[in-house]
Design an enzyme around this catalytic site. Sequence first.
Site, mmCIF file in Angstrom:
data_model
loop_
_atom_site.group_PDB
_atom_site.id
_atom_site.type_symbol
_atom_site.label_atom_id
_atom_site.label_comp_id
_atom_site.label_asym_id
_atom_site.label_seq_id
_atom_site.Cartn_x
_atom_site.Cartn_y
_atom_site.Cartn_z
ATOM 1 N N GLY A 1 0.599 1.964 2.643
ATOM 2 C CA GLY A 1 0.488 2.346 1.167
ATOM 3 C C GLY A 1 -1.015 2.461 0.521
ATOM 4 C CD GLN A 2 -1.642 3.463 -5.267
ATOM 5 O OE1 GLN A 2 -2.452 4.047 -5.449
ATOM 6 N NE2 GLN A 2 -0.859 2.948 -6.073
ATOM 7 C CB ALA B 1 6.392 -4.195 -2.552
ATOM 8 C CB THR C 1 3.536 -6.217 -10.276
ATOM 9 O OG1 THR C 1 3.636 -5.573 -11.300
ATOM 10 C CG2 THR C 1 4.795 -7.233 -10.263
ATOM 11 C CG ASP C 2 1.149 -4.977 -14.464
ATOM 12 O OD1 ASP C 2 1.461 -4.681 -13.423
ATOM 13 O OD2 ASP C 2 0.787 -4.253 -15.554
ATOM 14 C CE1 TYR D 1 7.440 -3.165 -7.791
ATOM 15 C CE2 TYR D 1 6.520 -3.597 -10.156
ATOM 16 C CZ TYR D 1 6.344 -3.430 -8.676
ATOM 17 O OH TYR D 1 5.114 -3.571 -8.263
ATOM 18 C CD1 TRP E 1 -0.841 -1.452 -15.209
ATOM 19 C CD2 TRP E 1 -1.883 0.382 -16.654
ATOM 20 N NE1 TRP E 1 -0.135 -1.241 -16.488
ATOM 21 C CE2 TRP E 1 -0.856 -0.471 -17.285
ATOM 22 C CE3 TRP E 1 -2.807 1.250 -17.341
ATOM 23 C CZ2 TRP E 1 -0.837 -0.143 -18.712
ATOM 24 C CZ3 TRP E 1 -2.545 1.639 -18.687
ATOM 25 C CH2 TRP E 1 -1.570 0.702 -19.453
HETATM 26 N N1 NAP Z 1 0.901 0.614 -7.661
HETATM 27 C C1 NAP Z 1 0.870 -0.326 -8.539
HETATM 28 O O1 NAP Z 1 0.595 0.287 -9.756
HETATM 29 C C2 NAP Z 1 0.997 -1.694 -8.283
HETATM 30 C C3 NAP Z 1 0.989 -2.656 -9.610
HETATM 31 C C4 NAP Z 1 0.992 -3.819 -9.397
HETATM 32 C C5 NAP Z 1 1.342 -4.494 -8.086
HETATM 33 N N2 NAP Z 1 1.628 -3.803 -7.016
HETATM 34 C C6 NAP Z 1 1.915 -4.215 -5.862
HETATM 35 O O2 NAP Z 1 0.977 -4.037 -5.010
HETATM 36 C C7 NAP Z 1 1.403 -4.084 -3.719
HETATM 37 C C8 NAP Z 1 1.002 -2.820 -2.933
HETATM 38 O O3 NAP Z 1 1.618 -1.652 -3.807
HETATM 39 P P1 NAP Z 1 1.078 0.127 -3.436
HETATM 40 O O4 NAP Z 1 0.751 0.732 -4.825
HETATM 41 O O5 NAP Z 1 0.265 0.183 -2.107
HETATM 42 O O6 NAP Z 1 2.282 0.447 -3.190
HETATM 43 P P2 NAP Z 1 2.945 1.712 -2.135
HETATM 44 O O7 NAP Z 1 2.034 2.695 -2.106
HETATM 45 O O8 NAP Z 1 4.325 2.096 -2.547
HETATM 46 O O9 NAP Z 1 2.953 0.807 -0.836
HETATM 47 C C9 NAP Z 1 4.139 0.018 -0.352
HETATM 48 C C10 NAP Z 1 4.173 0.048 1.134
HETATM 49 O O10 NAP Z 1 5.118 -0.623 1.554
HETATM 50 C C11 NAP Z 1 5.982 -0.102 2.230
HETATM 51 N N3 NAP Z 1 7.205 -0.553 2.503
HETATM 52 C C12 NAP Z 1 8.402 -0.365 1.448
HETATM 53 N N4 NAP Z 1 9.713 -0.994 2.182
HETATM 54 C C13 NAP Z 1 9.163 -1.483 3.379
HETATM 55 C C14 NAP Z 1 9.856 -2.306 4.341
HETATM 56 N N5 NAP Z 1 11.130 -2.545 4.064
HETATM 57 N N6 NAP Z 1 9.193 -2.853 5.319
HETATM 58 C C15 NAP Z 1 7.934 -2.560 5.308
HETATM 59 N N7 NAP Z 1 7.181 -1.566 4.608
HETATM 60 C C16 NAP Z 1 7.918 -1.603 3.428
HETATM 61 C C17 NAP Z 1 5.927 1.554 1.819
HETATM 62 O O11 NAP Z 1 6.250 2.155 3.173
HETATM 63 P P3 NAP Z 1 7.230 3.877 3.082
HETATM 64 O O12 NAP Z 1 6.284 4.534 2.090
HETATM 65 O O13 NAP Z 1 7.099 4.163 4.144
HETATM 66 O O14 NAP Z 1 8.710 3.162 2.296
HETATM 67 C C18 NAP Z 1 4.488 1.551 1.435
HETATM 68 O O15 NAP Z 1 3.856 2.070 2.538
HETATM 69 C C19 NAP Z 1 2.866 -4.069 -3.909
HETATM 70 O O16 NAP Z 1 3.149 -5.284 -3.419
HETATM 71 C C20 NAP Z 1 3.188 -3.783 -5.223
HETATM 72 O O17 NAP Z 1 4.085 -4.526 -5.766
HETATM 73 C C21 NAP Z 1 1.271 -2.187 -7.160
#
Ligand code: NAP
Length: 281
Positions: A10-11, A58, A99-100, A123, A147
């Site tokens: 993920g990112q 996630a 998350t926020d 979510y 964000w």
């Molecule tokens: N993005 C935001 O703005 C944001 C804001 C607040 C908090 N967060 C939190 O920060 C964390 C990282 O977010 P991110 O932005 O990096 O999200 P992301 O790019 O969607 O990365 C999440 C990763 O989790 C993997 N995943 C999903 N289901 C899974 C499973 N069952 N087992 C193992 N891996 C799994 C996904 O893989 P696949 O793509 O292969 O499904 C993806 O690579 C998360 O906990 C998110 O809730 C994100």
Amino acid sequence: MRVLVTGAGGQVGHELVRAFVGHDVVAATSADLDVTDRASVLGAVTTLEPDAVVHAAAFTAVDACESEPDRAYRVNALGTRNVADASRRAGAHVIYLSTDYVFDGTKPTPYDEWDTPNPQSVYGRSKLAGELELAHDPAATIVRISWVFGVHGTNMVKTVLRLAGEHETLRFVDDQRGRPTAAADAADLIARLAVERMGGVVHATNQGEVSWFEFACAVLEAAGLDPGRVEPITTADLDPPRPAPRPANSVLDDTVLRLSGLPRLPHYRESLDRVVAALRA
Ligand SMILES: NC(=O)c1ccc[n+]([C@@H]2O[C@H](COP(=O)([O-])OP(=O)(O)OC[C@H]3O[C@@H](n4cnc5c(N)ncnc54)[C@H](OP(=O)(O)O)[C@@H]3O)[C@@H](O)[C@H]2O)c1
């Protein structure tokens, strides 16, 4: 340290793997380790015996969570239970990304780490359920970010740049406020928290609060484009409306970092300039 990163594809996961350079990092993508598969998680963590598990996996599609609540809870809540349980057995320090969107957005001022969550979306509720899985472990760390933007994965910066290439005028809501978080900055801080083993809730966002409209303007500015091309709208103007309700105020105050002397993340504009430059290179 040996560190296991879940959601490494993920990112934020990508940046975590970079930030732990110099340590023994095991990067587990969803294909390597499905966190909903309890036996696999227990097996992997107890075999690996990591010092820390950074749990970034996630189901993050906020609107899709509304129509797939079971998937949201399976990944975000039960998946976190599996990671927490396995880490406890292996004696590993867990760092969970949250998350926020655990807040309802009705507070007129920024949210600190001790404010009471009241999520409004599936979510947000499923991510809070993940937090609760760690609530009885004072050594665990819950890092709330918001964000998120960066070079890897899908995010608002990439969306704004893409739309700017397709349309003359862009519209973004001006009645939802938050603090952008550069994935790379959050990852660097998380690496530090892992070394320090600081438990509890930590808000890790960049400095500077904006509405989505203001953030879109900043993205265009960083790209050398005219921010006057962005028009402010309200959430009520969105057609069709988004399935998941968003908090009007999801500004996270990084009170713990400010008071503990740990490094605070830089202003988001600095990191945005870097990310936009990398994306346009
Ligand atoms: N993005 C935001 O703005 C944001 C804001 C607040 C908090 N967060 C939190 O920060 C964390 C990282 O977010 P991110 O932005 O990096 O999200 P992301 O790019 O969607 O990365 C999440 C990763 O989790 C993997 N995943 C999903 N289901 C899974 C499973 N069952 N087992 C193992 N891996 C799994 C996904 O893989 P696949 O793509 O292969 O499904 C993806 O690579 C998360 O906990 C998110 O809730 C994100």
